[in-house]
Design a protein around this motif. Structure first.
Motif, PDB file in Angstrom:
ATOM      1  N   MET A 192       0.838  -1.204   0.000  1.00  0.00           N
ATOM      2  CA  MET A 192       0.000   0.000   0.000  1.00  0.00           C
ATOM      3  C   MET A 192       0.870   1.250   0.000  1.00  0.00           C
ATOM      4  O   MET A 192       1.884   1.311   0.696  1.00  0.00           O
ATOM      5  N   ILE A 193       0.441   2.239  -0.779  1.00  0.00           N
ATOM      6  CA  ILE A 193       1.122   3.535  -0.812  1.00  0.00           C
ATOM      7  C   ILE A 193       0.412   4.437   0.193  1.00  0.00           C
ATOM      8  O   ILE A 193      -0.779   4.732   0.040  1.00  0.00           O
ATOM      9  N   ARG A 194       1.128   4.847   1.219  1.00  0.00           N
ATOM     10  CA  ARG A 194       0.554   5.676   2.284  1.00  0.00           C
ATOM     11  C   ARG A 194       0.635   7.138   1.867  1.00  0.00           C
ATOM     12  O   ARG A 194       1.715   7.664   1.624  1.00  0.00           O
ATOM     13  N   VAL A 195      -0.524   7.812   1.796  1.00  0.00           N
ATOM     14  CA  VAL A 195      -0.605   9.161   1.233  1.00  0.00           C
ATOM     15  C   VAL A 195      -1.173  10.148   2.244  1.00  0.00           C
ATOM     16  O   VAL A 195      -2.147   9.846   2.941  1.00  0.00           O
ATOM     17  N   LEU A 196      -0.558  11.324   2.308  1.00  0.00           N
ATOM     18  CA  LEU A 196      -1.087  12.456   3.079  1.00  0.00           C
ATOM     19  C   LEU A 196      -1.541  13.514   2.084  1.00  0.00           C
ATOM     20  O   LEU A 196      -0.813  13.824   1.134  1.00  0.00           O
ATOM     21  N   ILE A 197      -2.738  14.059   2.282  1.00  0.00           N
ATOM     22  CA  ILE A 197      -3.271  15.104   1.405  1.00  0.00           C
ATOM     23  C   ILE A 197      -3.367  16.406   2.195  1.00  0.00           C
ATOM     24  O   ILE A 197      -3.883  16.420   3.312  1.00  0.00           O
ATOM     25  N   ALA A 198      -2.884  17.504   1.596  1.00  0.00           N
ATOM     26  CA  ALA A 198      -3.032  18.825   2.217  1.00  0.00           C
ATOM     27  C   ALA A 198      -3.661  19.775   1.209  1.00  0.00           C
ATOM     28  O   ALA A 198      -3.113  20.001   0.126  1.00  0.00           O
TER      29      ALA A 198
ATOM     30  N   MET B  37       1.722  28.734   5.453  1.00  0.00           N
ATOM     31  CA  MET B  37       2.751  27.976   4.744  1.00  0.00           C
ATOM     32  C   MET B  37       2.104  27.254   3.556  1.00  0.00           C
ATOM     33  O   MET B  37       1.254  26.383   3.739  1.00  0.00           O
ATOM     34  N   ASP B  38       2.488  27.633   2.347  1.00  0.00           N
ATOM     35  CA  ASP B  38       1.878  27.004   1.183  1.00  0.00           C
ATOM     36  C   ASP B  38       2.532  25.656   0.887  1.00  0.00           C
ATOM     37  O   ASP B  38       3.451  25.209   1.577  1.00  0.00           O
ATOM     38  N   GLY B  39       2.040  24.974  -0.144  1.00  0.00           N
ATOM     39  CA  GLY B  39       2.525  23.642  -0.457  1.00  0.00           C
ATOM     40  C   GLY B  39       3.989  23.585  -0.839  1.00  0.00           C
ATOM     41  O   GLY B  39       4.684  22.615  -0.534  1.00  0.00           O
ATOM     42  N   VAL B  40       4.470  24.626  -1.519  1.00  0.00           N
ATOM     43  CA  VAL B  40       5.880  24.645  -1.930  1.00  0.00           C
ATOM     44  C   VAL B  40       6.782  24.837  -0.712  1.00  0.00           C
ATOM     45  O   VAL B  40       7.805  24.152  -0.567  1.00  0.00           O
ATOM     46  N   ASP B  41       6.411  25.748   0.170  1.00  0.00           N
ATOM     47  CA  ASP B  41       7.211  25.947   1.383  1.00  0.00           C
ATOM     48  C   ASP B  41       7.214  24.691   2.256  1.00  0.00           C
ATOM     49  O   ASP B  41       8.234  24.313   2.829  1.00  0.00           O
ATOM     50  N   ALA B  42       6.053  24.022   2.345  1.00  0.00           N
ATOM     51  CA  ALA B  42       5.974  22.785   3.121  1.00  0.00           C
ATOM     52  C   ALA B  42       6.869  21.710   2.504  1.00  0.00           C
ATOM     53  O   ALA B  42       7.553  20.970   3.207  1.00  0.00           O
ATOM     54  N   ALA B  43       6.879  21.635   1.183  1.00  0.00           N
ATOM     55  CA  ALA B  43       7.739  20.668   0.490  1.00  0.00           C
ATOM     56  C   ALA B  43       9.207  20.925   0.810  1.00  0.00           C
ATOM     57  O   ALA B  43       9.983  19.991   1.045  1.00  0.00           O
ATOM     58  N   ALA B  44       9.597  22.202   0.813  1.00  0.00           N
ATOM     59  CA  ALA B  44      10.993  22.553   1.092  1.00  0.00           C
ATOM     60  C   ALA B  44      11.393  22.136   2.505  1.00  0.00           C
ATOM     61  O   ALA B  44      12.508  21.651   2.727  1.00  0.00           O
ATOM     62  N   VAL B  45      10.484  22.289   3.470  1.00  0.00           N
ATOM     63  CA  VAL B  45      10.774  21.884   4.847  1.00  0.00           C
ATOM     64  C   VAL B  45      10.913  20.361   4.937  1.00  0.00           C
ATOM     65  O   VAL B  45      11.869  19.834   5.499  1.00  0.00           O
ATOM     66  N   LEU B  46       9.958  19.654   4.349  1.00  0.00           N
ATOM     67  CA  LEU B  46       9.971  18.191   4.433  1.00  0.00           C
ATOM     68  C   LEU B  46      11.145  17.577   3.696  1.00  0.00           C
ATOM     69  O   LEU B  46      11.651  16.524   4.091  1.00  0.00           O
ATOM     70  N   ARG B  47      11.580  18.229   2.649  1.00  0.00           N
ATOM     71  CA  ARG B  47      12.725  17.723   1.891  1.00  0.00           C
ATOM     72  C   ARG B  47      13.945  17.545   2.795  1.00  0.00           C
ATOM     73  O   ARG B  47      14.752  16.644   2.596  1.00  0.00           O
ATOM     74  N   ARG B  48      14.054  18.424   3.790  1.00  0.00           N
ATOM     75  CA  ARG B  48      15.210  18.386   4.686  1.00  0.00           C
ATOM     76  C   ARG B  48      15.009  17.477   5.893  1.00  0.00           C
ATOM     77  O   ARG B  48      15.955  17.174   6.593  1.00  0.00           O
ATOM     78  N   THR B  49      13.757  17.058   6.145  1.00  0.00           N
ATOM     79  CA  THR B  49      13.500  16.376   7.415  1.00  0.00           C
ATOM     80  C   THR B  49      12.864  14.993   7.317  1.00  0.00           C
ATOM     81  O   THR B  49      13.010  14.188   8.227  1.00  0.00           O
ATOM     82  N   VAL B  50      12.122  14.713   6.253  1.00  0.00           N
ATOM     83  CA  VAL B  50      11.350  13.462   6.177  1.00  0.00           C
ATOM     84  C   VAL B  50      11.599  12.775   4.832  1.00  0.00           C
ATOM     85  O   VAL B  50      11.626  13.436   3.796  1.00  0.00           O
ATOM     86  N   ALA B  51      11.742  11.469   4.851  1.00  0.00           N
ATOM     87  CA  ALA B  51      11.936  10.702   3.613  1.00  0.00           C
ATOM     88  C   ALA B  51      10.569  10.416   2.991  1.00  0.00           C
ATOM     89  O   ALA B  51      10.030   9.316   3.066  1.00  0.00           O
ATOM     90  N   THR B  52       9.973  11.454   2.414  1.00  0.00           N
ATOM     91  CA  THR B  52       8.690  11.306   1.730  1.00  0.00           C
ATOM     92  C   THR B  52       8.816  11.937   0.360  1.00  0.00           C
ATOM     93  O   THR B  52       9.663  12.813   0.149  1.00  0.00           O
ATOM     94  N   ARG B  53       8.007  11.503  -0.573  1.00  0.00           N
ATOM     95  CA  ARG B  53       8.011  12.080  -1.913  1.00  0.00           C
ATOM     96  C   ARG B  53       6.789  12.975  -2.037  1.00  0.00           C
ATOM     97  O   ARG B  53       5.754  12.712  -1.416  1.00  0.00           O
ATOM     98  N   ILE B  54       6.914  14.052  -2.811  1.00  0.00           N
ATOM     99  CA  ILE B  54       5.878  15.087  -2.811  1.00  0.00           C
ATOM    100  C   ILE B  54       5.367  15.360  -4.213  1.00  0.00           C
ATOM    101  O   ILE B  54       6.147  15.550  -5.147  1.00  0.00           O
ATOM    102  N   VAL B  55       4.040  15.383  -4.328  1.00  0.00           N
ATOM    103  CA  VAL B  55       3.367  15.784  -5.559  1.00  0.00           C
ATOM    104  C   VAL B  55       2.660  17.105  -5.269  1.00  0.00           C
ATOM    105  O   VAL B  55       1.893  17.203  -4.302  1.00  0.00           O
TER     106      VAL B  55
ATOM    107  N   VAL C 228       5.381   8.433  -8.704  1.00  0.00           N
ATOM    108  CA  VAL C 228       6.264   9.116  -7.764  1.00  0.00           C
ATOM    109  C   VAL C 228       6.680   8.178  -6.630  1.00  0.00           C
ATOM    110  O   VAL C 228       7.842   8.142  -6.234  1.00  0.00           O
ATOM    111  N   ALA C 229       5.735   7.384  -6.128  1.00  0.00           N
ATOM    112  CA  ALA C 229       6.063   6.420  -5.071  1.00  0.00           C
ATOM    113  C   ALA C 229       7.073   5.394  -5.566  1.00  0.00           C
ATOM    114  O   ALA C 229       7.887   4.886  -4.792  1.00  0.00           O
ATOM    115  N   GLY C 230       7.042   5.118  -6.872  1.00  0.00           N
ATOM    116  CA  GLY C 230       7.969   4.163  -7.465  1.00  0.00           C
ATOM    117  C   GLY C 230       9.333   4.742  -7.787  1.00  0.00           C
ATOM    118  O   GLY C 230      10.169   4.080  -8.411  1.00  0.00           O
TER     119      GLY C 230
END
Length: 200
Positions: free
Chosen positions: A1-7, A60-78, A117-119
């Motif tokens: 299963m691909i675990r997804v968070l939606i914002a 905090m918009d989606g791009v700013d959130a992506a930039a934060v997560l890029r440095r802290t969490v191993a998740t992929r972002i769409v 993206v998950a792949g």
């Protein structure tokens, strides 16, 4: 299963998309968030495989959130957006997103992009990519862009000058140059134009 968070700050869109994605046999929507700050907090705790972020959210918009997560969490972002302008794409890619698509796409298309993206692959909407290649670069200098960034929240000339350690007269000169280059009448219009084109 691909675990997804939606914002997404639009409740109807977020809940409808989550419901449609939950119908997919290989996608598990594990969280729904209303803004980027909440998404960062929840993603840090739950470490989803893929985060699906609306670009335009309050605070905090989606791009700013992506930039934060890029440095802290191993998740992929769409990133999904109603305004798929080339500059927004460039800003999103600089923040480290792995997928970029307009909100006008069908839920089935979103599910397929999540799978790609998950792949480990990247996805950029072909029309947006073509527009980005044809879009002109910023005619503004780095210092002029600094002035627009510092005043993007409606700050006064004096506040911008203090932030950038410039004199108010120098800031006024930069603003005049910006408006002339962009053929606009106000700083607010210039900030909107620069943000939409991904210059700031």
């Amino acid at each position: 299963m691909i675990r997804v968070l939606i914002a997404d700050d639009e409740d109807m869109i977020r809940t409808a998309l989550a419901a449609l994605l939950r119908l997919e046999p290989d996608i598990d929507v594990i969280a729904e968030c209303r803004d980027g700050a909440e998404a960062v907090e929840v993603a840090t705790r739950l470490t989803p495989d893929v985060c699906l972020f609306d670009v335009e959210m309050p605070g905090m918009d989606g791009v700013d959130a992506a930039a934060v997560l890029r440095r802290t969490v191993a998740t992929r972002i769409v990133a999904v957006t109603r305004h798929a302008r080339p500059g927004v794409l460039r800003r999103a890619l600089a923040a480290g997103v792995h997928g970029f698509m307009p909100k006008s796409r069908r839920a089935q298309d979103v599910a397929e992009v999540i799978r790609q993206v998950a792949g480990g692959r990247r996805y950029i909407d072909p029309e947006v990519a073509a527009d980005a290649l044809a879009d002109e670069r910023s005619p503004l200098t780095d210092r002029e862009l600094d002035v627009l960034r510092a005043g993007a929240g409606g700050e006064t000339i004096a506040q911008i000058a203090s932030t950038l350690h410039l004199s108010p007269g120098t800031v006024r000169n930069h603003v005049s140059s910006i408006l002339g280059k962009l053929h606009l009448r106000t700083r607010q219009q210039a900030a909107i134009e620069a943000r939409e084109r991904g210059w700031i």
